[in-house]
Design a protein around this motif. Structure first.
Motif, PDB file in Angstrom:
ATOM      1  N   GLN A   6       0.827  -1.203   0.000  1.00 56.15           N
ATOM      2  CA  GLN A   6       0.000   0.000   0.000  1.00 56.15           C
ATOM      3  C   GLN A   6       0.866   1.260   0.000  1.00 56.15           C
ATOM      4  OE1 GLN A   6      -2.212   0.974   3.674  1.00 56.15           O
ATOM      5  NE2 GLN A   6      -4.066   1.033   2.407  1.00 56.15           N
ATOM      6  N   LEU A   7       1.903   1.248   0.836  1.00 56.79           N
ATOM      7  CA  LEU A   7       2.814   2.396   0.904  1.00 56.79           C
ATOM      8  C   LEU A   7       3.568   2.579  -0.412  1.00 56.79           C
ATOM      9  CD1 LEU A   7       4.338   1.981   4.496  1.00 56.79           C
ATOM     10  CD2 LEU A   7       2.546   3.548   3.761  1.00 56.79           C
ATOM     11  N   LYS A   8       4.043   1.468  -0.969  1.00 53.99           N
ATOM     12  CA  LYS A   8       4.792   1.532  -2.223  1.00 53.99           C
ATOM     13  C   LYS A   8       3.931   2.089  -3.347  1.00 53.99           C
ATOM     14  CE  LYS A   8       7.458  -1.363  -5.426  1.00 53.99           C
ATOM     15  NZ  LYS A   8       7.925  -2.748  -5.728  1.00 53.99           N
ATOM     16  N   LYS A   9       2.686   1.650  -3.424  1.00 52.45           N
ATOM     17  CA  LYS A   9       1.786   2.108  -4.487  1.00 52.45           C
ATOM     18  C   LYS A   9       1.477   3.589  -4.320  1.00 52.45           C
ATOM     19  CE  LYS A   9      -2.320   0.671  -7.029  1.00 52.45           C
ATOM     20  NZ  LYS A   9      -1.522   0.375  -8.216  1.00 52.45           N
ATOM     21  N   ALA A  10       1.273   4.022  -3.076  1.00 47.99           N
ATOM     22  CA  ALA A  10       0.993   5.436  -2.824  1.00 47.99           C
ATOM     23  C   ALA A  10       2.194   6.297  -3.192  1.00 47.99           C
ATOM     24  CB  ALA A  10       0.624   5.646  -1.350  1.00 47.99           C
ATOM     25  N   PHE A  11       3.401   5.824  -2.858  1.00 49.42           N
ATOM     26  CA  PHE A  11       4.620   6.568  -3.194  1.00 49.42           C
ATOM     27  C   PHE A  11       4.814   6.649  -4.701  1.00 49.42           C
ATOM     28  CE2 PHE A  11       9.128   6.780  -4.202  1.00 49.42           C
ATOM     29  CZ  PHE A  11       9.545   7.864  -3.431  1.00 49.42           C
ATOM     30  N   GLN A  12       4.643   5.527  -5.384  1.00 53.24           N
ATOM     31  CA  GLN A  12       4.835   5.499  -6.833  1.00 53.24           C
ATOM     32  C   GLN A  12       3.807   6.359  -7.552  1.00 53.24           C
ATOM     33  OE1 GLN A  12       4.635   1.266  -7.559  1.00 53.24           O
ATOM     34  NE2 GLN A  12       6.863   1.009  -7.415  1.00 53.24           N
ATOM     35  N   THR A  13       2.625   6.480  -6.991  1.00 52.18           N
ATOM     36  CA  THR A  13       1.595   7.326  -7.597  1.00 52.18           C
ATOM     37  C   THR A  13       1.879   8.800  -7.328  1.00 52.18           C
ATOM     38  OG1 THR A  13      -0.029   5.561  -7.217  1.00 52.18           O
ATOM     39  CG2 THR A  13      -0.887   7.747  -7.752  1.00 52.18           C
ATOM     40  N   ALA A 105      -1.302  15.722  11.164  1.00 50.38           N
ATOM     41  CA  ALA A 105      -0.439  16.736  11.775  1.00 50.38           C
ATOM     42  C   ALA A 105       0.668  17.161  10.809  1.00 50.38           C
ATOM     43  CB  ALA A 105       0.161  16.206  13.077  1.00 50.38           C
ATOM     44  N   TYR A 106       1.283  16.180  10.142  1.00 47.52           N
ATOM     45  CA  TYR A 106       2.350  16.520   9.193  1.00 47.52           C
ATOM     46  C   TYR A 106       1.791  17.170   7.937  1.00 47.52           C
ATOM     47  CZ  TYR A 106       6.314  16.170   6.068  1.00 47.52           C
ATOM     48  OH  TYR A 106       7.310  16.484   5.189  1.00 47.52           O
ATOM     49  N   LEU A 107       0.628  16.714   7.481  1.00 48.78           N
ATOM     50  CA  LEU A 107       0.010  17.311   6.297  1.00 48.78           C
ATOM     51  C   LEU A 107      -0.286  18.783   6.526  1.00 48.78           C
ATOM     52  CD1 LEU A 107      -2.465  14.457   5.274  1.00 48.78           C
ATOM     53  CD2 LEU A 107      -0.395  15.155   4.059  1.00 48.78           C
ATOM     54  N   ILE A 108      -0.743  19.118   7.726  1.00 51.90           N
ATOM     55  CA  ILE A 108      -1.037  20.518   8.054  1.00 51.90           C
ATOM     56  C   ILE A 108       0.260  21.323   8.111  1.00 51.90           C
ATOM     57  CG2 ILE A 108      -1.917  22.056   9.853  1.00 51.90           C
ATOM     58  CD1 ILE A 108      -3.917  19.792  10.547  1.00 51.90           C
ATOM     59  N   PHE A 109       1.270  20.777   8.795  1.00 50.89           N
ATOM     60  CA  PHE A 109       2.562  21.465   8.901  1.00 50.89           C
ATOM     61  C   PHE A 109       3.200  21.675   7.532  1.00 50.89           C
ATOM     62  CE2 PHE A 109       7.130  20.502   8.651  1.00 50.89           C
ATOM     63  CZ  PHE A 109       7.643  21.680   9.200  1.00 50.89           C
ATOM     64  N   GLY A 110       3.157  20.652   6.689  1.00 46.31           N
ATOM     65  CA  GLY A 110       3.895  20.693   5.428  1.00 46.31           C
ATOM     66  C   GLY A 110       3.111  21.209   4.240  1.00 46.31           C
ATOM     67  N   MET A 111       1.923  21.771   4.468  1.00 47.71           N
ATOM     68  CA  MET A 111       1.128  22.237   3.330  1.00 47.71           C
ATOM     69  C   MET A 111       1.699  23.545   2.769  1.00 47.71           C
ATOM     70  SD  MET A 111      -2.975  22.866   2.935  1.00 47.71           S
ATOM     71  CE  MET A 111      -3.049  24.147   4.184  1.00 47.71           C
ATOM     72  N   CYS A 112       2.311  23.459   1.621  1.00 45.62           N
ATOM     73  CA  CYS A 112       2.804  24.640   0.912  1.00 45.62           C
ATOM     74  C   CYS A 112       1.944  24.819  -0.341  1.00 45.62           C
ATOM     75  CB  CYS A 112       4.274  24.475   0.549  1.00 45.62           C
ATOM     76  SG  CYS A 112       4.624  23.053  -0.514  1.00 45.62           S
ATOM     77  N   ASP A 113       2.236  25.840  -1.117  1.00 49.80           N
ATOM     78  CA  ASP A 113       1.442  26.121  -2.317  1.00 49.80           C
ATOM     79  C   ASP A 113       1.401  24.926  -3.260  1.00 49.80           C
ATOM     80  OD1 ASP A 113       1.032  29.117  -1.867  1.00 49.80           O
ATOM     81  OD2 ASP A 113       3.208  28.955  -1.819  1.00 49.80           O
ATOM     82  N   GLU A 114       2.566  24.324  -3.470  1.00 49.16           N
ATOM     83  CA  GLU A 114       2.665  23.247  -4.447  1.00 49.16           C
ATOM     84  C   GLU A 114       1.983  21.973  -3.948  1.00 49.16           C
ATOM     85  OE1 GLU A 114       5.547  26.338  -5.178  1.00 49.16           O
ATOM     86  OE2 GLU A 114       5.069  25.170  -3.390  1.00 49.16           O
ATOM     87  N   SER A 115       2.176  21.639  -2.675  1.00 48.00           N
ATOM     88  CA  SER A 115       1.517  20.454  -2.120  1.00 48.00           C
ATOM     89  C   SER A 115       0.003  20.633  -2.118  1.00 48.00           C
ATOM     90  CB  SER A 115       2.019  20.189  -0.692  1.00 48.00           C
ATOM     91  OG  SER A 115       3.394  19.872  -0.705  1.00 48.00           O
ATOM     92  N   PHE A 116      -0.435  21.850  -1.803  1.00 49.47           N
ATOM     93  CA  PHE A 116      -1.870  22.133  -1.842  1.00 49.47           C
ATOM     94  C   PHE A 116      -2.428  21.923  -3.248  1.00 49.47           C
ATOM     95  CE2 PHE A 116      -5.000  25.366  -3.100  1.00 49.47           C
ATOM     96  CZ  PHE A 116      -6.090  24.965  -2.332  1.00 49.47           C
ATOM     97  N   LEU A 139       5.767  15.037   1.849  1.00 49.20           N
ATOM     98  CA  LEU A 139       7.112  14.650   2.277  1.00 49.20           C
ATOM     99  C   LEU A 139       8.143  14.882   1.178  1.00 49.20           C
ATOM    100  CD1 LEU A 139       8.852  13.314   4.509  1.00 49.20           C
ATOM    101  CD2 LEU A 139       8.355  11.115   3.411  1.00 49.20           C
ATOM    102  N   LEU A 140       7.809  14.507  -0.051  1.00 46.58           N
ATOM    103  CA  LEU A 140       8.743  14.687  -1.165  1.00 46.58           C
ATOM    104  C   LEU A 140       9.027  16.164  -1.415  1.00 46.58           C
ATOM    105  CD1 LEU A 140       7.357  11.963  -3.597  1.00 46.58           C
ATOM    106  CD2 LEU A 140       9.667  12.019  -2.636  1.00 46.58           C
ATOM    107  N   ASN A 141       7.988  16.980  -1.430  1.00 45.57           N
ATOM    108  CA  ASN A 141       8.193  18.413  -1.643  1.00 45.57           C
ATOM    109  C   ASN A 141       9.020  19.027  -0.521  1.00 45.57           C
ATOM    110  OD1 ASN A 141       6.743  18.371  -4.019  1.00 45.57           O
ATOM    111  ND2 ASN A 141       4.828  19.021  -3.072  1.00 45.57           N
ATOM    112  N   HIS A 142       8.775  18.578   0.689  1.00 47.59           N
ATOM    113  CA  HIS A 142       9.558  19.056   1.832  1.00 47.59           C
ATOM    114  C   HIS A 142      11.032  18.668   1.667  1.00 47.59           C
ATOM    115  CE1 HIS A 142       9.758  19.410   6.537  1.00 47.59           C
ATOM    116  NE2 HIS A 142      10.564  20.260   5.925  1.00 47.59           N
ATOM    117  N   PHE A 143      11.272  17.437   1.244  1.00 47.46           N
ATOM    118  CA  PHE A 143      12.646  16.972   1.049  1.00 47.46           C
ATOM    119  C   PHE A 143      13.349  17.741  -0.062  1.00 47.46           C
ATOM    120  CE2 PHE A 143      15.601  14.163  -1.265  1.00 47.46           C
ATOM    121  CZ  PHE A 143      16.552  13.992  -0.278  1.00 47.46           C
TER     122      PHE A 143
END
Length: 234
Positions: A6-13, A105-116, A139-143
């Motif tokens: 499930q995690l792998k599929k979500a990441f690949q998507t 909690a992380y989604l709220i913290f990491g919400m930037c223009d592009e992630s939104f 997470l990817l955009n943050h990284f």
């Protein structure tokens, strides 16, 4: 479907949707790291700020705030003014960022223009977990921003060129963000309202005082017209 699958599929998507963000964030992050270096800061300043603040425009502004006199109230007001648009993002994502457990909690913290933009507009396949998809986008955009800023700070000392006008990248960033949102929206009522309010406040209050008034006015008006806009399919 197993947890790992499930995690792998979500990441690949999620990953392909963030590739364009990677290019933009790395360029801006490198620019920010270099800007911090030429302003006299060690690489760990942009590294820690990009990790904990994760607000590119605020981080650019923080350079001048750090170089000036200690004024936490000014920093607070400036941050609120610059990131007031996130109030609108938060309202739009109330239904999206609900029921995802600790990830919220992380989604709220990491919400930037592009992630939104990605998490709000992308049609997520039914066989992909929505919460993990949005988590990996964030997470990817943050990284991307964190790594670009850190490398810019580290290698800034190795790059020798005239950095005059480098801070203009922040203005360019806001213009590009606005244009991207304009092209994605079918109805431009909110964008036109923001432009109109900003112009009226600029004329009425002047360039040095209009931002706070314009932000408050936009928040009030867009809150009032939110439901009619949603009913209209905006």
């Amino acid at each position: 479907m197993g947890k790992r699958t499930q995690l792998k599929k979500a990441f690949q998507t999620a990953f392909p949707h963030t590739i364009p963000i990677f290019a933009g964030f790395w360029f801006l992050g490198l620019t920010y790291g270099i800007y911090m270096h030429v302003s006299g800061f060690s690489f760990w300043y942009p590294m820690l700020m990009s990790l904990t603040i994760f607000a590119g425009s605020v981080e650019f502004v923080m350079v001048n705030l750090l170089l000036g006199a200690f004024n936490p109230l000014q920093a607070l007001v400036m941050t609120l003014m610059i990131n007031a648009r996130h109030l609108f993002y938060g309202i739009s994502m109330l239904d999206h960022y609900r029921g995802n457990g600790w990830k919220d909690a992380y989604l709220i913290f990491g919400m930037c223009d592009e992630s939104f933009s990605i998490n709000y507009t992308v049609q997520i396949p039914e066989d992909v977990d929505r919460g993990w998809f949005m988590f990996f986008v964030t997470l990817l955009n943050h990284f991307y921003w964190f790594s670009g800023s850190t490398l810019g700070g580290i290698f800034g000392s190795l790059i020798k060129f005239n950095t005059e006008g480098l801070e203009f990248v922040m203005t360019a960033m806001f213009v590009v963000i606005f244009l991207e949102q304009w092209m994605k929206e079918k109805n431009h009522a909110s964008a036109l309202a923001g432009l109109g309010i900003s112009l009226l406040c600029l004329i009425a209050f002047g360039a040095e005082r209009f931002i706070v008034v314009a932000m408050v006015a936009m928040l009030g008006i867009l809150t009032l017209i939110r439901k009619p806009m949603e009913k209209g399919g905006v």
